[in-house]
Design a protein around this motif. Structure first.
Motif, PDB file in Angstrom:
ATOM      1  N   GLY A  55       1.530  -0.524  -2.040  1.00 10.23           N
ATOM      2  CA  GLY A  55       0.147  -0.045  -2.102  1.00 10.23           C
ATOM      3  C   GLY A  55      -0.469  -0.045  -0.721  1.00 10.23           C
ATOM      4  O   GLY A  55       0.114  -0.568   0.233  1.00 10.23           O
ATOM      5  N   GLY A  56      -1.650   0.532  -0.614  1.00  4.11           N
ATOM      6  CA  GLY A  56      -2.309   0.599   0.684  1.00  4.11           C
ATOM      7  C   GLY A  56      -3.799   0.792   0.566  1.00  4.11           C
ATOM      8  O   GLY A  56      -4.365   0.786  -0.531  1.00  4.11           O
ATOM      9  N   ASP A  57      -4.431   0.965   1.710  1.00  6.73           N
ATOM     10  CA  ASP A  57      -5.889   1.011   1.755  1.00  6.73           C
ATOM     11  C   ASP A  57      -6.465   2.413   1.614  1.00  6.73           C
ATOM     12  O   ASP A  57      -7.672   2.612   1.750  1.00  6.73           O
ATOM     13  CB  ASP A  57      -6.406   0.352   3.041  1.00  6.73           C
ATOM     14  CG  ASP A  57      -5.896   1.026   4.314  1.00  6.73           C
ATOM     15  OD1 ASP A  57      -5.350   2.143   4.232  1.00  6.73           O
ATOM     16  OD2 ASP A  57      -6.057   0.433   5.397  1.00  6.73           O
ATOM     17  N   GLY A  58      -5.609   3.410   1.361  1.00  6.86           N
ATOM     18  CA  GLY A  58      -6.095   4.762   1.128  1.00  6.86           C
ATOM     19  C   GLY A  58      -6.347   5.574   2.371  1.00  6.86           C
ATOM     20  O   GLY A  58      -6.812   6.712   2.286  1.00  6.86           O
ATOM     21  N   ARG A  59      -6.000   5.044   3.535  1.00 11.08           N
ATOM     22  CA  ARG A  59      -6.250   5.769   4.771  1.00 11.08           C
ATOM     23  C   ARG A  59      -5.329   6.980   4.879  1.00 11.08           C
ATOM     24  O   ARG A  59      -4.322   7.094   4.170  1.00 11.08           O
ATOM     25  CB  ARG A  59      -6.100   4.862   5.987  1.00 11.08           C
ATOM     26  CG  ARG A  59      -4.679   4.416   6.269  1.00 11.08           C
ATOM     27  CD  ARG A  59      -4.586   3.558   7.528  1.00 11.08           C
ATOM     28  NE  ARG A  59      -5.483   2.418   7.516  1.00 11.08           N
ATOM     29  CZ  ARG A  59      -6.325   2.146   8.502  1.00 11.08           C
ATOM     30  NH1 ARG A  59      -6.377   2.923   9.592  1.00 11.08           N
ATOM     31  NH2 ARG A  59      -7.114   1.095   8.436  1.00 11.08           N
ATOM     32  N   TYR A  60      -5.662   7.867   5.801  1.00 11.66           N
ATOM     33  CA  TYR A  60      -4.878   9.072   6.042  1.00 11.66           C
ATOM     34  C   TYR A  60      -3.417   8.717   6.295  1.00 11.66           C
ATOM     35  O   TYR A  60      -3.125   7.781   7.036  1.00 11.66           O
ATOM     36  CB  TYR A  60      -5.458   9.824   7.243  1.00 11.66           C
ATOM     37  CG  TYR A  60      -4.791  11.153   7.519  1.00 11.66           C
ATOM     38  CD1 TYR A  60      -5.192  12.303   6.843  1.00 11.66           C
ATOM     39  CD2 TYR A  60      -3.763  11.247   8.439  1.00 11.66           C
ATOM     40  CE1 TYR A  60      -4.579  13.530   7.088  1.00 11.66           C
ATOM     41  CE2 TYR A  60      -3.146  12.471   8.696  1.00 11.66           C
ATOM     42  CZ  TYR A  60      -3.562  13.606   8.012  1.00 11.66           C
ATOM     43  OH  TYR A  60      -2.940  14.807   8.262  1.00 11.66           O
ATOM     44  N   PHE A  61      -2.511   9.439   5.655  1.00 11.95           N
ATOM     45  CA  PHE A  61      -1.061   9.307   5.762  1.00 11.95           C
ATOM     46  C   PHE A  61      -0.490   8.279   4.786  1.00 11.95           C
ATOM     47  O   PHE A  61       0.720   8.114   4.683  1.00 11.95           O
ATOM     48  CB  PHE A  61      -0.624   8.975   7.200  1.00 11.95           C
ATOM     49  CG  PHE A  61       0.785   9.400   7.531  1.00 11.95           C
ATOM     50  CD1 PHE A  61       1.238  10.683   7.247  1.00 11.95           C
ATOM     51  CD2 PHE A  61       1.673   8.522   8.132  1.00 11.95           C
ATOM     52  CE1 PHE A  61       2.535  11.069   7.544  1.00 11.95           C
ATOM     53  CE2 PHE A  61       2.972   8.906   8.440  1.00 11.95           C
ATOM     54  CZ  PHE A  61       3.398  10.185   8.146  1.00 11.95           C
ATOM     55  N   ASN A  62      -1.358   7.563   4.030  1.00  9.38           N
ATOM     56  CA  ASN A  62      -0.848   6.599   3.062  1.00  9.38           C
ATOM     57  C   ASN A  62       0.015   7.264   1.990  1.00  9.38           C
ATOM     58  O   ASN A  62       1.097   6.787   1.671  1.00  9.38           O
ATOM     59  CB  ASN A  62      -2.009   5.870   2.366  1.00  9.38           C
ATOM     60  CG  ASN A  62      -2.222   4.484   2.904  1.00  9.38           C
ATOM     61  OD1 ASN A  62      -1.906   4.189   4.050  1.00  9.38           O
ATOM     62  ND2 ASN A  62      -2.790   3.621   2.085  1.00  9.38           N
ATOM     63  N   ARG A  63      -0.507   8.353   1.404  1.00 10.81           N
ATOM     64  CA  ARG A  63       0.181   8.953   0.259  1.00 10.81           C
ATOM     65  C   ARG A  63       1.606   9.409   0.591  1.00 10.81           C
ATOM     66  O   ARG A  63       2.539   9.050  -0.139  1.00 10.81           O
ATOM     67  CB  ARG A  63      -0.653  10.109  -0.304  1.00 10.81           C
ATOM     68  CG  ARG A  63      -0.053  10.792  -1.537  1.00 10.81           C
ATOM     69  CD  ARG A  63      -0.006   9.839  -2.721  1.00 10.81           C
ATOM     70  NE  ARG A  63      -1.320   9.552  -3.232  1.00 10.81           N
ATOM     71  CZ  ARG A  63      -1.898  10.198  -4.259  1.00 10.81           C
ATOM     72  NH1 ARG A  63      -1.250  11.169  -4.876  1.00 10.81           N
ATOM     73  NH2 ARG A  63      -3.092   9.862  -4.679  1.00 10.81           N
ATOM     74  N   PRO A  64       1.822  10.182   1.661  1.00 10.12           N
ATOM     75  CA  PRO A  64       3.202  10.605   1.927  1.00 10.12           C
ATOM     76  C   PRO A  64       4.152   9.442   2.227  1.00 10.12           C
ATOM     77  O   PRO A  64       5.327   9.482   1.847  1.00 10.12           O
ATOM     78  CB  PRO A  64       3.074  11.550   3.132  1.00 10.12           C
ATOM     79  CG  PRO A  64       1.751  11.278   3.726  1.00 10.12           C
ATOM     80  CD  PRO A  64       0.875  10.829   2.602  1.00 10.12           C
ATOM     81  N   VAL A  65       3.662   8.395   2.883  1.00 12.12           N
ATOM     82  CA  VAL A  65       4.544   7.259   3.181  1.00 12.12           C
ATOM     83  C   VAL A  65       4.830   6.450   1.917  1.00 12.12           C
ATOM     84  O   VAL A  65       5.956   5.972   1.721  1.00 12.12           O
ATOM     85  CB  VAL A  65       3.953   6.372   4.293  1.00 12.12           C
ATOM     86  CG1 VAL A  65       4.818   5.149   4.528  1.00 12.12           C
ATOM     87  CG2 VAL A  65       3.839   7.164   5.593  1.00 12.12           C
ATOM     88  N   ILE A  66       3.844   6.307   1.042  1.00  9.92           N
ATOM     89  CA  ILE A  66       4.094   5.632  -0.230  1.00  9.92           C
ATOM     90  C   ILE A  66       5.159   6.380  -1.025  1.00  9.92           C
ATOM     91  O   ILE A  66       6.073   5.767  -1.600  1.00  9.92           O
ATOM     92  CB  ILE A  66       2.792   5.508  -1.049  1.00  9.92           C
ATOM     93  CG1 ILE A  66       1.893   4.424  -0.432  1.00  9.92           C
ATOM     94  CG2 ILE A  66       3.081   5.183  -2.511  1.00  9.92           C
ATOM     95  CD1 ILE A  66       0.554   4.278  -1.093  1.00  9.92           C
ATOM     96  N   GLU A  67       5.059   7.691  -1.055  1.00 10.67           N
ATOM     97  CA  GLU A  67       6.053   8.482  -1.788  1.00 10.67           C
ATOM     98  C   GLU A  67       7.452   8.300  -1.193  1.00 10.67           C
ATOM     99  O   GLU A  67       8.446   8.175  -1.923  1.00 10.67           O
ATOM    100  CB  GLU A  67       5.637   9.949  -1.803  1.00 10.67           C
ATOM    101  CG  GLU A  67       4.377  10.184  -2.642  1.00 10.67           C
ATOM    102  CD  GLU A  67       3.874  11.626  -2.577  1.00 10.67           C
ATOM    103  OE1 GLU A  67       4.387  12.401  -1.725  1.00 10.67           O
ATOM    104  OE2 GLU A  67       2.968  11.976  -3.363  1.00 10.67           O
ATOM    105  N   LYS A  68       7.530   8.277   0.130  1.00  7.32           N
ATOM    106  CA  LYS A  68       8.831   8.025   0.778  1.00  7.32           C
ATOM    107  C   LYS A  68       9.338   6.617   0.463  1.00  7.32           C
ATOM    108  O   LYS A  68      10.534   6.418   0.200  1.00  7.32           O
ATOM    109  CB  LYS A  68       8.712   8.196   2.298  1.00  7.32           C
ATOM    110  CG  LYS A  68       8.525   9.633   2.751  1.00  7.32           C
ATOM    111  CD  LYS A  68       8.300   9.703   4.259  1.00  7.32           C
ATOM    112  CE  LYS A  68       8.080  11.145   4.718  1.00  7.32           C
ATOM    113  NZ  LYS A  68       7.774  11.223   6.164  1.00  7.32           N
ATOM    114  N   ALA A  69       8.449   5.651   0.496  1.00  2.00           N
ATOM    115  CA  ALA A  69       8.841   4.265   0.226  1.00  2.00           C
ATOM    116  C   ALA A  69       9.384   4.113  -1.193  1.00  2.00           C
ATOM    117  O   ALA A  69      10.360   3.385  -1.423  1.00  2.00           O
ATOM    118  CB  ALA A  69       7.655   3.328   0.449  1.00  2.00           C
ATOM    119  N   ILE A  70       8.766   4.783  -2.158  1.00  2.00           N
ATOM    120  CA  ILE A  70       9.254   4.734  -3.541  1.00  2.00           C
ATOM    121  C   ILE A  70      10.650   5.333  -3.635  1.00  2.00           C
ATOM    122  O   ILE A  70      11.570   4.744  -4.233  1.00  2.00           O
ATOM    123  CB  ILE A  70       8.275   5.471  -4.482  1.00  2.00           C
ATOM    124  CG1 ILE A  70       6.952   4.715  -4.578  1.00  2.00           C
ATOM    125  CG2 ILE A  70       8.891   5.663  -5.868  1.00  2.00           C
ATOM    126  CD1 ILE A  70       5.852   5.475  -5.305  1.00  2.00           C
TER     127      ILE A  70
END
Length: 542
Positions: A55-70
């Motif tokens: 999870g993360g704080d919602g800052r810019y670039f969080n979503r694509p990195v979370i998807e990669k991490a999954i």
């Protein structure tokens, strides 16, 4: 299908105080985030089919990195990933989930209090199975691995829809999207007297919480306005935004100026607070008074037994070395041990796990307890509210009463930001070169009694950390501390900590700048700050 992708190592993936932080543009390089994630997966301990929290704080670039991490977690043999809805998890909520789910660890995507947006900062931090930041042995191993990495593994399956709570699968791994607030809110209700706080608010007590368009917005809305019954609008800037609304999500007098102005005005609420980008820091403000983070730690430690989760009091207190010694006086009066550690929450983990401390704090607006293994902004706010509800006094009365009992520690931190790295290293090198000859030197009315470069031996595992900051101690107990921060992403940040104890209650109304004026001038002389950096004043004073 699992893909093995050829890559080349980067030479700059050494984690700092709180993980790896760089500008978004730097993290956006091909393979950069993937390399660091693979390095973590290669060195972190885990059993077969282990659970990972993301999870993360919602800052810019969080979503694509979370998807990669999954997708990378699926390729690296994890059995389950637990991820916050829309990728959101405050850092303390992530710590709680890791502990609650008995996960192997967690990937926390945040640059904490640093600015966000396409031109802002981004970060990746690994937390271990106790819920706390990875210790230096793991961060060093991660860096070492990143220097030799030749490939990483990733599933070619698309990441799930993170907006929908529920379970899906990638490869043989379950992806569980959870409400980011629910488990954390439930934990808070076991620690604090929500009924007493609700009654306080229902009786006319007013408050304002500035979420700074960061991750704590949904948490504060649920807890303060929902469970505790504060009026709608109590939480301001409550919608998390990728660029934090163009603001700087650091809860201090400079970046939370709007809140402080509100609290100093004629129609000020009774209580004000703010939190940072990832929800682990806090600012506490009363009507007409700002509570310094160091004082807040001491005051919470002194009164923590008023909250139901802490009726047994405290087993000990831990603070980072630069944090003021106000908490030391509480520990002495309560008959418990005070532990002085390097900066970085990871140094508190062993003490908390061993039951040697109950409450910890850092001067950089971080406070927390043994409920998780991270600092926790909303926890500190709720403890303050619980204390105020129990004491039936104002913030100002609590602060002044504490000073009356324990004395006042005048304290400031001066930040010189984005200075030339070579100049900063030269300044610190010069200080270290002069330590041996500094004892006995006089600067105005100040006489140096001791000077050293702080080192720490962990009382649990025996690990030693050196070079943690230069301390100049003066006869009478005043001190100046110099250290370079590990949380910036551009140039160097020099932090200078200035402190003086005043036991005489008749002198507790002096403005900090006046009370510390001789020490401030002496810091420039000893550190040669103006000469070496070209800066005649700090960028931020907290």
């Amino acid at each position: 299908m699992i893909e093995t992708v050829a890559t080349k190592p980067f030479d700059d993936q050494k984690p700092g105080t709180s993980g790896l932080r760089k500008k978004v543009a730097h993290f956006s390089q091909p393979h950069y985030a993937e390399n660091f994630l693979q390095s973590i997966f290669d060195v972190a301990e885990r059993g077969p089919g282990a659970t990972l929290v993301i999870g993360g704080d919602g800052r810019y670039f969080n979503r694509p990195v979370i998807e990669k991490a999954i997708r990378m977690a699926a390729a690296n043999g994890f059995g389950r990933v637990v991820v916050g809805q829309n990728g959101l998890l405050s850092t303390p909520a992530a710590s709680h989930l890791i502990r609650q789910r008995k996960a192997a660890g967690g990937i926390v995507l945040s640059a904490s209090h640093n600015p966000g947006g396409p031109d802002g900062d981004f970060g990746i931090k690994y937390n271990i199975g106790n819920g706390g930041p990875a210790p230096e042995a793991i961060t060093e191993a991660t860096f070492k691995r990143s220097r030799t990495l030749q490939e990483y593994k990733i599933s070619d399956a698309p990441a799930p829809d993170l907006s929908v709570v529920g379970e899906t699968t990638i490869e043989a791994m379950v992806v569980e999207v959870v409400d980011p607030v629910a488990d954390y809110a439930e934990l808070m209700q076991t620690l604090f007297d929500f009924g007493k706080i609700r009654a306080l608010i229902a009786g006319g007590f007013t408050l304002s919480f500035d979420a700074m368009h960061a991750v704590t917005g949904p948490y504060a809305k649920t807890i303060l306005e929902g469970l505790l019954g504060a009026p709608e609008g109590t939480v301001v800037n409550g919608v998390p935004l990728e660029d934090f609304g163009g603001g700087h999500p650091d809860p201090n007098a400079v970046h939370a100026a709007e809140l402080i102005a509100r609290m100093m005005g004629p129609d000020a609420p009774d209580f004000g607070a703010a939190s940072d980008g990832d929800g682990d820091r806090n600012l506490i403000v009363g009507r007409g008074i700002v509570v310094s983070p160091s004082d807040s730690l001491a005051m919470l430690a002194a009164d923590i037994q008023r909250a139901p989760g802490y009726t047994q009091g405290i087993t000990g207190i831990a603070r980072s070395m630069p944090t003021s010694q106000a908490a030391d006086r509480v520990a002495a009066k309560r008959g418990v041990k005070l532990y002085e550690t390097p900066t970085g929450w990871k140094f508190f983990g062993n003490l908390l796990d061993a039951g040697m401390v109950t409450i910890c704090g850092e001067e950089s607006a971080g406070t927390g307890s043994d409920h998780v293994r991270e600092k926790d902004g909303l926890w500190a706010v709720l403890l303050w509210l619980n204390i105020l509800a129990d004491r039936k006094e104002s913030v100002k009365a609590v602060v002044e009463g504490h000073w009356q009992e324990f004395g006042r520690t005048y304290y400031q931190r001066h930040d010189y930001e984005e200075i030339d790295s070579k100049a900063a290293e030269g300044l610190m090198g010069s200080l270290r070169d002069r330590l041996a000859s500094m004892s006995g030197q006089r600067f105005g009315t100040l006489v140096v009694s001791e000077a050293d470069d702080f080192s720490y031996k962990d009382p649990i595992d025996g690990s030693i950390s050196t070079g943690q900051g230069v301390r100049i101690l003066f006869s009478g107990g005043a001190r100046i501390v110099f250290r370079l921060s590990g949380t910036g992403t551009k140039g160097a940040t020099l932090r200078v900590y200035i402190e003086r104890f005043e036991p005489d209650a008749a002198k507790h109304d002096i403005a900090p700048q006046e009370a510390l004026s001789e020490l401030i001038d002496t810091a420039d002389v000893i550190g040669e700050i103006t000469k070496r950096t070209g800066r005649s004043a700090p960028d931020v004073i907290t």
